[in-house]
Structures are given as C-alpha cells and as structure tokens.
Design a protein around this motif. Sequence first.
Motif, PDB file in Angstrom:
ATOM      1  N   LYS A 616      87.982  80.898 -25.191  1.00  0.00           N
ATOM      2  CA  LYS A 616      89.303  80.389 -25.578  1.00  0.00           C
ATOM      3  C   LYS A 616      90.381  80.895 -24.631  1.00  0.00           C
ATOM      4  O   LYS A 616      91.257  80.139 -24.199  1.00  0.00           O
ATOM      5  CB  LYS A 616      89.599  80.814 -27.010  1.00  0.00           C
ATOM      6  N   ARG A 617      90.302  82.172 -24.281  1.00  0.00           N
ATOM      7  CA  ARG A 617      91.331  82.768 -23.412  1.00  0.00           C
ATOM      8  C   ARG A 617      91.301  82.146 -22.021  1.00  0.00           C
ATOM      9  O   ARG A 617      92.351  81.774 -21.478  1.00  0.00           O
ATOM     10  CB  ARG A 617      91.106  84.272 -23.327  1.00  0.00           C
ATOM     11  N   TYR A 618      90.115  82.022 -21.434  1.00  0.00           N
ATOM     12  CA  TYR A 618      90.050  81.481 -20.080  1.00  0.00           C
ATOM     13  C   TYR A 618      90.257  79.971 -20.053  1.00  0.00           C
ATOM     14  O   TYR A 618      90.723  79.423 -19.051  1.00  0.00           O
ATOM     15  CB  TYR A 618      88.732  81.874 -19.412  1.00  0.00           C
ATOM     16  N   ARG A 619      89.946  79.303 -21.172  1.00  0.00           N
ATOM     17  CA  ARG A 619      90.255  77.878 -21.245  1.00  0.00           C
ATOM     18  C   ARG A 619      91.767  77.674 -21.264  1.00  0.00           C
ATOM     19  O   ARG A 619      92.302  76.773 -20.595  1.00  0.00           O
ATOM     20  CB  ARG A 619      89.600  77.266 -22.470  1.00  0.00           C
ATOM     21  N   ALA A 620      92.450  78.536 -22.004  1.00  0.00           N
ATOM     22  CA  ALA A 620      93.916  78.457 -22.029  1.00  0.00           C
ATOM     23  C   ALA A 620      94.490  78.766 -20.650  1.00  0.00           C
ATOM     24  O   ALA A 620      95.461  78.126 -20.206  1.00  0.00           O
ATOM     25  CB  ALA A 620      94.462  79.431 -23.063  1.00  0.00           C
ATOM     26  N   LEU A 621      93.907  79.750 -19.969  1.00  0.00           N
ATOM     27  CA  LEU A 621      94.357  80.066 -18.620  1.00  0.00           C
ATOM     28  C   LEU A 621      94.154  78.868 -17.699  1.00  0.00           C
ATOM     29  O   LEU A 621      95.053  78.494 -16.928  1.00  0.00           O
ATOM     30  CB  LEU A 621      93.597  81.274 -18.078  1.00  0.00           C
ATOM     31  N   SER A 622      92.994  78.256 -17.770  1.00  0.00           N
ATOM     32  CA  SER A 622      92.691  77.092 -16.936  1.00  0.00           C
ATOM     33  C   SER A 622      93.679  75.962 -17.201  1.00  0.00           C
ATOM     34  O   SER A 622      94.206  75.338 -16.264  1.00  0.00           O
ATOM     35  CB  SER A 622      91.252  76.633 -17.196  1.00  0.00           C
ATOM     36  N   GLU A 623      93.952  75.703 -18.457  1.00  0.00           N
ATOM     37  CA  GLU A 623      94.895  74.636 -18.801  1.00  0.00           C
ATOM     38  C   GLU A 623      96.302  74.970 -18.316  1.00  0.00           C
ATOM     39  O   GLU A 623      97.052  74.087 -17.877  1.00  0.00           O
ATOM     40  CB  GLU A 623      94.875  74.406 -20.311  1.00  0.00           C
ATOM     41  N   GLY A 624      96.651  76.257 -18.367  1.00  0.00           N
ATOM     42  CA  GLY A 624      97.960  76.667 -17.864  1.00  0.00           C
ATOM     43  C   GLY A 624      98.084  76.475 -16.368  1.00  0.00           C
ATOM     44  O   GLY A 624      99.151  76.095 -15.860  1.00  0.00           O
ATOM     45  N   ILE A 625      96.999  76.715 -15.629  1.00  0.00           N
ATOM     46  CA  ILE A 625      97.011  76.507 -14.180  1.00  0.00           C
ATOM     47  C   ILE A 625      97.183  75.023 -13.877  1.00  0.00           C
ATOM     48  O   ILE A 625      97.922  74.643 -12.954  1.00  0.00           O
ATOM     49  CB  ILE A 625      95.729  77.056 -13.541  1.00  0.00           C
ATOM     50  N   VAL A 626      96.516  74.172 -14.661  1.00  0.00           N
ATOM     51  CA  VAL A 626      96.652  72.725 -14.469  1.00  0.00           C
ATOM     52  C   VAL A 626      98.105  72.302 -14.667  1.00  0.00           C
ATOM     53  O   VAL A 626      98.665  71.528 -13.871  1.00  0.00           O
ATOM     54  CB  VAL A 626      95.717  71.966 -15.422  1.00  0.00           C
ATOM     55  N   ARG A 627      98.732  72.811 -15.705  1.00  0.00           N
ATOM     56  CA  ARG A 627     100.147  72.449 -15.949  1.00  0.00           C
ATOM     57  C   ARG A 627     101.033  72.943 -14.812  1.00  0.00           C
ATOM     58  O   ARG A 627     101.928  72.227 -14.350  1.00  0.00           O
ATOM     59  CB  ARG A 627     100.609  73.034 -17.279  1.00  0.00           C
ATOM     60  N   ALA A 628     100.765  74.167 -14.365  1.00  0.00           N
ATOM     61  CA  ALA A 628     101.577  74.714 -13.280  1.00  0.00           C
ATOM     62  C   ALA A 628     101.397  73.898 -12.002  1.00  0.00           C
ATOM     63  O   ALA A 628     102.365  73.630 -11.271  1.00  0.00           O
ATOM     64  CB  ALA A 628     101.197  76.177 -13.033  1.00  0.00           C
ATOM     65  N   PHE A 629     100.170  73.501 -11.735  1.00  0.00           N
ATOM     66  CA  PHE A 629      99.891  72.674 -10.560  1.00  0.00           C
ATOM     67  C   PHE A 629     100.634  71.352 -10.663  1.00  0.00           C
ATOM     68  O   PHE A 629     101.263  70.889  -9.703  1.00  0.00           O
ATOM     69  CB  PHE A 629      98.386  72.432 -10.465  1.00  0.00           C
ATOM     70  N   ASP A 631     103.312  70.624 -12.434  1.00  0.00           N
ATOM     71  CA  ASP A 631     104.764  70.808 -12.339  1.00  0.00           C
ATOM     72  C   ASP A 631     105.210  71.081 -10.913  1.00  0.00           C
ATOM     73  O   ASP A 631     106.266  70.603 -10.475  1.00  0.00           O
ATOM     74  CB  ASP A 631     105.207  71.965 -13.239  1.00  0.00           C
ATOM     75  N   ARG A 632     104.412  71.851 -10.183  1.00  0.00           N
ATOM     76  CA  ARG A 632     104.814  72.289  -8.850  1.00  0.00           C
ATOM     77  C   ARG A 632     104.475  71.252  -7.769  1.00  0.00           C
ATOM     78  O   ARG A 632     105.253  71.020  -6.845  1.00  0.00           O
ATOM     79  CB  ARG A 632     104.121  73.612  -8.526  1.00  0.00           C
ATOM     80  N   PHE A 633     103.295  70.631  -7.892  1.00  0.00           N
ATOM     81  CA  PHE A 633     102.812  69.793  -6.790  1.00  0.00           C
ATOM     82  C   PHE A 633     102.648  68.326  -7.158  1.00  0.00           C
ATOM     83  O   PHE A 633     102.931  67.441  -6.357  1.00  0.00           O
ATOM     84  CB  PHE A 633     101.474  70.316  -6.265  1.00  0.00           C
ATOM     85  N   GLY A 634     102.112  68.041  -8.368  1.00  0.00           N
ATOM     86  CA  GLY A 634     101.825  66.667  -8.737  1.00  0.00           C
ATOM     87  C   GLY A 634     100.828  66.043  -7.786  1.00  0.00           C
ATOM     88  O   GLY A 634      99.916  66.680  -7.303  1.00  0.00           O
ATOM     89  N   ALA A 635     101.013  64.766  -7.476  1.00  0.00           N
ATOM     90  CA  ALA A 635     100.169  64.079  -6.492  1.00  0.00           C
ATOM     91  C   ALA A 635     101.062  63.427  -5.473  1.00  0.00           C
ATOM     92  O   ALA A 635     102.220  63.110  -5.748  1.00  0.00           O
ATOM     93  CB  ALA A 635      99.292  63.040  -7.175  1.00  0.00           C
ATOM     94  N   GLY A 636     100.536  63.213  -4.314  1.00  0.00           N
ATOM     95  CA  GLY A 636     101.328  62.631  -3.244  1.00  0.00           C
ATOM     96  C   GLY A 636     101.475  63.617  -2.117  1.00  0.00           C
ATOM     97  O   GLY A 636     101.316  64.824  -2.281  1.00  0.00           O
ATOM     98  N   GLY A 637     101.778  63.091  -0.963  1.00  0.00           N
ATOM     99  CA  GLY A 637     101.853  63.951   0.208  1.00  0.00           C
ATOM    100  C   GLY A 637     100.612  63.741   1.047  1.00  0.00           C
ATOM    101  O   GLY A 637     100.300  62.627   1.451  1.00  0.00           O
ATOM    102  N   SER A 638      99.877  64.805   1.249  1.00  0.00           N
ATOM    103  CA  SER A 638      98.700  64.708   2.106  1.00  0.00           C
ATOM    104  C   SER A 638      97.508  64.148   1.344  1.00  0.00           C
ATOM    105  O   SER A 638      97.487  64.086   0.111  1.00  0.00           O
ATOM    106  CB  SER A 638      98.342  66.077   2.664  1.00  0.00           C
TER     107      SER A 638
END
Length: 848
Positions: A616-629, A631-638
């Motif tokens: 549960k803890r690492y799944r939450a961490l993984s999901e948090g990284i996805v959200r951060a990614f 928010d910060r990068f999205g898609a597009g660019g290279s």
Amino acid sequence: MVTNLRTCDLTDPLGIEITRPSLSWRLTGVTGQSGYHVQAGLEEGTAGLWDTGETDGPDQRVRYDGRPLASRTAAYWRVRVRDGGGRWSGWSPSARFELGLLSQEDWTASWITHPDWYDDADPRVGEGLPLPLLAGEFTLAKPVARARLHVAGLGVYVASVNGAPVTDAVLEPAYTDFTQRIAYATHDVTALLREGANAAGIALGPGIAHVYPHQDRYMKFFGSKASPRAIAQLEVDYADGTSDRFGTGADWLATQGPTVRSHWYGGEDHDARREIAGWDAPGADRSGWRPVTVRPDGTGMLRSRACPPIRVTEELPAVEKLVAADGTAVFDVGKVVAGWAELRLDLPAGRHLRLLPGDQLDAYGRVVQSKPTTGAPIFNTYVTREGPQTWHPSFRYDGFRYVEAQGLPEHVGREAVTALVLRADNAPVGEFRTSDGLLNDIHTIIDRAVRGNMYSVLTDCPHREKLGWLEQAHLLFDVVAYNYDVAAYYRELLVTMAESQTEDGLVPDTAPEYVVFEDAFRDDPNWGGAIARVPWQIYRWYGDTSAMETHYGAMCRYVDYLTARAEDGVLGYGLGDWIGLDPATPVPLVSTWGYWRAADAVARVAGVLGLDADAKRYRALSEGIVRAFSDRFGAGGSQASDILALDMGVVPADRVPAVLDRVAGAVAGGGITVGEIALPALFRVLGRAGRHDALWRFATSTDHPSYGYQVRHGATALTEAWDGPTRGLSQNHYMLGAIDSWFYRGLGGIGQAPGSVGFRRLLIEPAVPGDLESVTARTGTPYGQVGVAWERGDGEFALDVEVPPGATAKVRLPDLGLRRHAVPDGATPAGVRAYEVPAGRWTFRAGR
C-alpha cells in the motif's frame, strides 16, 4: 512424463550453498499436471531426506523442505506427476545436487601466494615480476571413490590436477566485490586422481581484482582490491569408507611462471621459453622453487558460484590473412567477438610477436585502437619457444575481429589465428528468423553483442569498459531472456548489485563497483534501479520468488534513497536518455520515470510477498510520482518525453491517439530520436498499441539512424551508436538492442497473458506488418519450448503454435481480411479471432 529435472535452475549442481534449493521439472506427453510427488534421499530412489507425498496442484517448481542439509551433503531427488485424468506417471530418473562448504570451519586450507607477491601494505609488491605458479603434492594410499576440489583465487586462477585442467571454465572467479565475497567453485576430480603420488597446480593472474597502472597500456581505471592469491581444498572419499583432506598451505611451493605480465585492460605478455614442462605433475623437479607465503586471510568471504561459468563457446578460425600497406599481417576472424585470439604456430625459439586486437581497420589496413573505441594501447606479446606451439592469454580477454600480428614471419598463413569465443555459458533457448534478410541480420548482430558482453556480469563492451553498467541488465532483460536461459545467472547479478549498495541505500551505476565515478555516472535511477526491477522480472519470467525474498530489503532501501533525494515527487538529476539524438528531453523527466519504475516494482513485489502494508505504501508512492510527473512534464516536447509519458499512463485518454500518431509517424519516417533509456519503452508502447507498421518501417530502414544502417555498413555485432560502423566508438555494445524484444513479442507474438507468471498462460498474438511473408520464433520457458511459425502468400495465412505441457495459450489471429478455418472459443476482440488452446501443437489457417 517428467524430464529436465533441475536444482536452482542448474543441472546436477556441485557445491551449492542454498540449503532449501528450488527443484523444478518439465512434462512431456501430457497437457498438464494435477499433482506431484517429490522424494529426496542420500541414495537414488530413496526418500530419507524428504517426501512430499502425493500433493495436489500444477506446480512444477517447489522448494526443498525436508531434513536440514549440511555441508557436503549429496542428495538425489526424483518426481512423479499426475495428469489431468488422474493417472500417475512412473518415477523420473534421479537428479542430483551437492552442497559445498557452508561455514568457515569447513575450510582447513589456507590462502597462499608467491612470497614476492605479498605485502598488503604496498600493492606494488610483485609488479614487474612474472606471475606465480603454485604447486603441491600429496599421496593417496587407497582406491578413490569420490573426490571434490573446492578452489578459489584472486584475481584469475587456472587450477590443475596431475597436469590436467580441473574444469573447462575460464576466467575464474566471477566478478564480485572481492572485499566482501569471493566465489569458489567445486569440481569433481575423481577421474584425475591415481593411487600413489599426485600433484595439484594453480597458475595466478591479477585479473580485475588488481589493476595496476602501467604507462604503456590502456586502463579504464587502476586500483587493487586484492593481489594474486589462491586457496584450494581437496576432499577425498576412499572406496573403503574412509576419507582424507589436502589443502593449500605451507608445504606448497611457488615459482615465477611464463606469463611475465597480465593487465585486465591493457594486455598479457607470455614468454614461452620460460614454460616449465610438467610443473604441475607429481615428481616434477621443483628444486629451484620457494616455499609459498601463507596469507592471514580468512575464509569468511568464500561463497560458492551459483550460475554457469564462462567457457569457450565457439571457435572461429581466421577467414583471411590480410596484409596492411606497410606489410604487417592482420588476421580477420570474420565477426566482432569477445574472447581469446589463439596462436597456432611452428617457429624457432625467440621470435617476439606483438598482437593488437581491434574491431576496425584504418585506411592503411592496420588495426584501429583509440580511447573512444577499444581503449588504447591494448596488445598481447608472445615470445616463441622451439617447434609447434599453441597459446592464448589465460588471465584476461579482448574484444576483436582483427588481430594485427607484428613480428610474424611472412610465410605464416591464416591458420595461425583462431578466435576462441568466450561468454557465460547460459544455455541458448531462442530462435528467430524471418523472410526478410535484413531483420535476420539485425537479430544476429544484437545476439552477437549480447554474447560479447555476457561474462560474469553483463558488461558494456568487452574492451574499453569491461564493467557491469546496470541499465542494460533490466532495460534489456527480455532481450537477454528470450535468447538465453538466465534464471540462475540473473540471480547472481543481483547479488553483486546488493553488495555494491551503500549504507544510505544508493546502488551505483556499476556493480561490482571497482571504481567510484562521479555524480550521475555513479547515481542514476535508470542504472541503480536494476536492484528493484530485476527481482520482479525474474519472478514474471521464471516464476521464481527467491530473488524477491532475498533482496526485498535492498529494493526498499534503494527506493527510499531515491525518495529522500526527490523534490515533490520529481527526481532532478541523472544521465538523461543516454545517447539520445534529441537534447530537448529533460533529464528530470527521464530520471523521474526511472524512479517510478523502481517504486512500482517494489509495490508489486510487496504484494506478491504478502506484505500488504508495504504494498500500500509503495503503491501510494508510485501513484504520487505519476501525479508529479504529469504536473511537471505532461506529454509533448521530445519523442522520448512522449514515449515515457505514454508508458506511465499520464497522457489523458482523449489525447492518447494523437500522441501515438505523432510518435508512430516519426518512427515510421525514420525520425527516431530516443536514446537507450526510452528505446525499450518505445517498442513496448507502440507494440502494445498495435502500431507495428511504424515499427516495421523503422526496422527495415537502412538510413541513419537505424539498425539497418549498421548492417549495411558492415556491423557484425551491434555497435555503441546508431552510426557506429561509420562513426567509430565500440563495435560491440548491446544497449540499443531493444528491437529484439519486439521481434519475439511483436512479430513472433510470444508473450504472456495479463497476470500470468512464468509463461504458464501464453498470449500468442503475432503481428503481420508490411510485406513480411514469414516468421519463425521459439524461446524457452519454465514449462518448455514455445514455438510460433507463420507464413502468408497468395491469399493464404497459416500459423503453427507449440504450447509446452503445463501451459495454455490464447491465440489471437491477425486481422488480414481472410476467413478463418478454426473453431473460436472465448473472447473475440474487434477484428481478431481468439482461440483458447491447451498444450500441444496447433495449426490455424485462413484464406479467401
């Protein structure tokens, strides 16, 4: 009904130290198994150690759970199975495994070396002197029933008994952090012994354990983990039931041998005039030898080798003797390989030869060596003795296709040089060929590069680096595993990774860490993340949980280390999409994707191991990284940015088709810009989305950048860069080999159904792109060989599928607009017919 019995994924292993080994088998002649019965005993056909009784279930891999096993225990085991109809098979032939020495107290031998090579306070001691030969004699007064030699050395040793090598393994021991662990091997030497006088010999070289700075030779790094030394313990069981033990100690003698220098990177020098005939035979004249130095080293670091060793796996005689513009002889073995250039000569004594290995020739026909290609200078020297003679280096290896031989008489022909190709002897299990010759050549050069770097660790290249850079180990796991049985091998790679982990949780980019690099060259999540990804990959591919269990703590410590360095879920440092063609890909984007992959793997592993709170803890961490990614990068660019965003699933559903179109269009048009980190994801994402035509266009391109460009410009192994054959750099790198996974999974269609482990439930779904007319693909699984062969032409399509006993398959036929001639059973996706089939050979046909 039962075959291929293996212990710890090895056949009848000697000297293992796992006291609860895994026992596995395959089936033949049945579709599946509904029960099993395993017995283990000290003699064949007995159950004195363990008896499972008749046990329900399809498992074909169980863990020994019988009486505790002690050092030297030799156990036999057998299995019988019940098929789906309730019928029991007969007992299988017995398999065997034997434990090694499990504690320090089991060792009575001592570490020894030549007295001129011992001074721990000064690693320079011994440098400039010929390398040591060590020998000891012992007497056997009775007939021998069984004999085992446990032996280790640093850095490289060659052991013999009565003048004969004890093994065909070479470059022993394996890479480890020699300050923590030294791998010893156990050999059955019963047939080499005789009643009366016997002798054992050990020749020593420094290997990678002791890389001394020589100003005239190339070196990737210099430093000493340990100077040359050896330990050997011979244990003899006599026919009358008694036993004896002989080991290295103060009664052994030492002398300087014919190898006058060996440098892991720079070369080896051998003076055949110094060779001592029969030096390791009983009764040899050792009157000028000196007593060995007994070192104070303990035996606590000795651990048994638990995977196949390095062996000579191929011999390639030179295909041509070339003559450079200045008259220098250059031998061409036809392919870029890794291993030894062996000389076979008949010359008078005193001829000095200088041998330069290399992958390329310059405009004058001479071997090219430079720092960015092979490293420079690298050369072996050999001084001839009188008459017929054969020689190759014993304590190091080279990457080469060409051997420039300076000082060789003009009359010597091409038969003088043969390439002895070395690699870790993991059994080949893959086969891939198509109707398209270019694709076949691409597969061949990738496989050649995998072989050239499959040593005791997976190296970057066999000349300039020879280090275990970790990104390839997990990013290209399936490329390696489709082609070779690496179940035991990858578990051993993990041990080296765990040994390299620092106290704060960092796993460096190379393991073992013989040299400490700076910044991202030591700390990048797409390199160190191998510690988290590989245990999960082993489980998914082989159904083996032991690596996850053993290294779970290291996995967690590494992800926690990354978390401590991340800011709001984003990891801001790293090497980026290494060797990518688009500098616009942000380094933090690539590193954050690697961070997510590691966290996601730990969450999955925790779930399998039943560690619900951690999952549960690492799944939450993984999901948090996805959200951060997102928010910060999205898609597009290279291009890499798009691919990694699609792989993480952060692209909004309504935008996915457009992003896929953008990437697929660029790939189809030859505009691929991703580097080695995003490349496997590109094939995975586009293949999963069914964009096989775009991948086919790229696969069949011969323009730069492409695999075809390498083939058309003469590459015989995959090179370091897309334009490697014309640009230079290493000509033996497999890091860009991700397309080989698409060959097997996409064109061959060999994959696993969602949730399947160990290929128990196959998904056979071949793609039929472009004008490709046929594909044959096979690979090994825990249950046996999976085979797919398809062909089309004249409005007809035929697909043959082989499903091994114990597995089932869902077969999805490609939508070619043809009528199917098979009975559908199960779900039918749009445009595709699906068939659920048990083990067996199946043929599917379609036509007008």
